[in-house]
Enzyme design. Sequence first.
Site, PDB file in Angstrom:
ATOM      1  N   ASP A 147       0.851  -1.205   0.000  1.00 35.56           N
ATOM      2  CA  ASP A 147       0.000   0.000   0.000  1.00 35.56           C
ATOM      3  C   ASP A 147       0.883   1.252   0.000  1.00 35.56           C
ATOM      4  O   ASP A 147       2.109   1.169   0.122  1.00 35.56           O
ATOM      5  CB  ASP A 147      -0.962  -0.022   1.211  1.00 35.56           C
ATOM      6  N   HIS A 170       8.257  -5.591  -1.195  1.00 40.08           N
ATOM      7  CA  HIS A 170       7.368  -6.504  -1.931  1.00 40.08           C
ATOM      8  C   HIS A 170       6.589  -5.809  -3.036  1.00 40.08           C
ATOM      9  O   HIS A 170       5.578  -6.329  -3.491  1.00 40.08           O
ATOM     10  CB  HIS A 170       6.423  -7.217  -0.942  1.00 40.08           C
ATOM     11  N   GLY A 221       4.400  -4.627  13.266  1.00 43.81           N
ATOM     12  CA  GLY A 221       3.285  -5.287  12.577  1.00 43.81           C
ATOM     13  C   GLY A 221       3.672  -6.297  11.519  1.00 43.81           C
ATOM     14  O   GLY A 221       3.010  -6.384  10.492  1.00 43.81           O
ATOM     15  N   THR A 222       4.703  -7.060  11.790  1.00 45.15           N
ATOM     16  CA  THR A 222       5.037  -8.153  10.862  1.00 45.15           C
ATOM     17  C   THR A 222       5.225  -9.434  11.651  1.00 45.15           C
ATOM     18  O   THR A 222       5.857  -9.419  12.718  1.00 45.15           O
ATOM     19  CB  THR A 222       6.283  -7.852   9.999  1.00 45.15           C
ATOM     20  N   SER A 223       4.701 -10.532  11.120  1.00 47.58           N
ATOM     21  CA  SER A 223       4.812 -11.810  11.831  1.00 47.58           C
ATOM     22  C   SER A 223       6.231 -12.374  11.767  1.00 47.58           C
ATOM     23  O   SER A 223       6.544 -13.328  12.466  1.00 47.58           O
ATOM     24  CB  SER A 223       3.814 -12.808  11.238  1.00 47.58           C
TER      25      SER A 223
END
Length: 231
Positions: free
Chosen positions: A90, A105, A170-172
């Site tokens: 985004d 990405h 906020g990233t796994s």
Amino acid sequence: MKKKLVVLTGAGMSAESGLRTFRDSDGLWEEHDVMEVASIEGWHRNPKLVIEFYNQRRRQLATVSPNRGHVVLAELERDFDVQIVTQNVDDLHERAGSTNIVHLHGELTKIRSVDGATVIDIGYGDLTPEQTDDRGVPLRPHIVWFGEAVPLIEMADRLVREADIFAVIGTSLVVYPAAGLVNSMRPGTPAFLIDPGEVGMRLPSNFTVIREGAGSGVEKMRDRLSAYVVR
Ligand code: OAD
């Protein structure tokens, strides 16, 4: 000289803007199997479906806004040399005002020829399966899919190595090579993790963990960062 703050963000960064994360929805991404719409095999199997999926993501992106977390990260540029490395496709970091952003990405608002030679800004518009560039080469979303190389990983790795302060939001931390960036940080670098959930990696002991969502979490991190402001 301002200190270098490098921030690695993932889908959780945009959750409070209304964009769903990947792993919080059992491998389904907006009702689709991730491998169906975000892998090179999926693209070869059904390019029409993949094009339509990203058209929908672009339309959705036009309806959402940056959240408090994005905005505070942009404000931190006053006191820090902030470099964002995002896994998100985004444009919410840009819209919040951050100026140094690496999109590991890819970017939803761009399309490219399948040979990679042409990259075109499409904004929030639709791509059609018949569309080509002016050489007649078919176009595809400008996204790095599973099964593809991550061209900007070396640049991101260099940035993390140079960081005076590192933050992960906020990233796994289960998708590589992006997750491996945590290991590029110089030993002892002050580091922050902001995530309300568990991450898929044992973190080095220099991490301060803020178990909150991006909005309140980034505000708390800002308070702690005041100790590192060079005046
Ligand atoms: P994930 O969905 O794997 O992880 C999202 C993380 O955000 C989890 O750790 C959640 O706990 C956390 N989270 C949830 N709500 C949050 C909130 N309000 N504030 C902060 N954090 C929150 O997403 P990524 O790690 O970004 O790749 O996934 C990595 C890559 O896998 C993506 O870039 C994508 C995906 O498949 C491609 O599309 C190529």
